[in-house]
Design an enzyme around this catalytic site. Structure first.
Site, short mmCIF file in Angstrom:
data_model
loop_
_atom_site.label_atom_id
_atom_site.label_comp_id
_atom_site.label_asym_id
_atom_site.label_seq_id
_atom_site.Cartn_x
_atom_site.Cartn_y
_atom_site.Cartn_z
N SER A 191 15.17 21.38 -7.22
CA SER A 191 15.78 20.06 -7.12
C SER A 191 17.26 20.12 -7.50
O SER A 191 18.03 20.84 -6.88
CB SER A 191 14.99 19.06 -7.97
OG SER A 191 15.38 17.74 -7.69
N ASP A 348 9.21 14.36 1.11
CA ASP A 348 10.34 14.49 0.19
C ASP A 348 11.62 14.09 0.91
O ASP A 348 11.90 14.58 2.01
CB ASP A 348 10.42 15.95 -0.29
CG ASP A 348 11.56 16.22 -1.26
OD1 ASP A 348 12.24 15.27 -1.69
OD2 ASP A 348 11.79 17.40 -1.59
N HIS A 378 7.99 16.00 -3.58
CA HIS A 378 9.10 16.47 -4.41
C HIS A 378 8.66 16.63 -5.86
O HIS A 378 8.01 15.76 -6.44
CB HIS A 378 10.28 15.50 -4.35
CG HIS A 378 11.48 16.02 -5.06
ND1 HIS A 378 12.36 16.91 -4.47
CD2 HIS A 378 11.94 15.84 -6.33
CE1 HIS A 378 13.30 17.23 -5.34
NE2 HIS A 378 13.07 16.60 -6.47
#
Length: 408
Positions: A191, A348, A378
């Site tokens: 991320s 995501d 995610h």
């Protein structure tokens, strides 16, 4: 008593309404994901209320709660030695497997955690567990970087922390201290940590004074651009649990220490409209109509405003700074990148960031593995510990570690 029988069903109905979200049928562990998301939303809303009354910054409160309940001390075991250290002023946690009699040097992974540049820690159980398993499975030294967070610092300090810690570790004498093979080092992150890993890798590739460079980079559902918040995955997953579109935009604004009044303008791409001169030269580097496969483009249309607000870029020039948005890097930089692994999830908003970066790297001549998961969401890779244990987490973690094992 009668009032209780009326109240209980009403509370149950309200709870169900708060928890339930319409999710694609392909999402694994959907009800568990709804409960996780509802819990996170409730905590976030409480923190925003505290912020509203000016008692504290909502991100400080949220991270305090996360780290208070989840932070672990550096407890070693017979399988892994875990120590906390400082690399050029940056705190790190180092995971070292025991040496083997016939082994001279180990491979290594520099890992940068996610959390929107504002949350989590290398010391939370989620990341502690991931790095410990990586160290055990790969028989590798794992360095987990504890960079400073928003709102204590904003861009570019997170990038500088990650870069300083990595460059310090890459020094030959430091590698020798940890018995690491200088030819078998990867840089990785998930991320926002994937964002920092990609940006650091680009910076290292241009540093002519480095004698040791990463062999690989491995990016897990990375956030790589703030140019277009209407890519197909942003449109398709705008209300997806864990990271809906408006939350990602708010993370960007906080990272840049910007004004939240700009959120709507960013959402409709006013900052990169056709009349915003500063953005024109970057448009060709992020044309998702040519970078994405048709299976991802589906029937979505580009959102390109004819007129916008150039003052947004003037107020937040970091929106076009490749240290913050590695997907906008020029081809000459991309050509210097090492062999790359990118993991993406269908459910995501950041799916297309990873897919477009993979395509641009591939076009630049870099060997790329794009590992896409249709049923995952995610953040899933760190959710492998009860009560937030997801089959998607085990699935993605195993695939990621398998690639590292085969290529590092």
């Amino acid at each position: 008593m009668r009032a209780v029988w009326v109240l209980l069903p009403a509370l149950a109905a309200l709870s169900a309404y708060y928890v339930y979200l319409p999710l694609p049928g392909t999402v694994s562990d959907s009800w568990k994901l709804m409960l996780l998301d509802a819990t996170f939303r409730a905590v976030q809303q409480t923190c925003h209320l505290i912020h509203y009354f000016r008692l504290s910054h909502h991100l400080i409160v949220l991270n305090y709660l996360i780290c208070t309940f989840d932070k672990l001390k550096s407890v070693s075991s017979e399988h892994i030695n875990i120590t906390d250290a400082v690399f050029d002023g940056v705190e790190v946690r180092v995971f070292e497997p025991p040496g083997k009699p016939d082994e001279v040097l180990k491979r290594s992974v520099v890992y940068i955690h996610g959390g929107g540049w504002a949350l989590a820690s290398a010391r939370t159980s989620l990341y502690n567990n991931l790095c410990r398993i990586m160290a055990e499975s790969l028989n590798a030294v794992v360095v987990s970087v504890e960079y400073r967070l928003v709102p204590e610092v904003c861009f570019p300090e997170q990038f500088h922390d990650a870069l300083r810690a990595t460059k310090h570790f890459l020094q030959p004498d430091i590698l020798a201290e940890y018995s690491v093979d200088p030819n078998r080092i990867a840089i990785s992150g998930d991320s926002a940590g994937g964002n920092l890993a990609a940006a650091v890798c680009q910076q290292l590739s241009k540093d002519e004074h480095l004698t040791v460079r990463p062999k690989l980079q491995a990016l897990i559902y990375p956030v790589l651009q703030a140019f277009d918040f209407n890519t197909p995955s942003y449109q398709q997953n705008m209300n997806m649990p864990v990271l809906p579109r408006y939350v990602m935009i708010n993370y960007w604004i906080d990272y840049f220490n910007g004004n939240h009044d700009l959120a709507h303008s960013l959402l409709i791409n006013n900052h990169t409209a056709l009349d915003v001169g500063q953005a024109l030269s970057y448009r060709g580097r992020l044309n998702w109509t040519s970078l994405l496969p048709s299976s991802f483009k589906k029937n979505y249309k580009p959102v390109v405003q004819p007129t916008g607000k150039a003052e947004i870029i003037q107020e937040i020039p970091a929106l076009l700074d490749v240290r913050a948005v590695p997907l906008l890097a020029e081809n000459e930089t991309l050509q210097l990148q090492p062999k790359t692994y990118i993991l993406t999830c269908e459910n995501d908003v950041l799916r297309d960031d990873g897919v477009m970066y993979a395509k641009r790297l591939e076009n630049a001549g870099v060997e790329v593995t794009l590992d896409h998961f249709d049923d995952c969401f995610h953040g899933c890779m760190i959710f492998t510990i009860w009560p937030t244990d997801f089959s998607a987490g085990i699935q993605t973690r195993n695939s990621y570690i398998k690639w590292l094992d085969e290529n590092l």
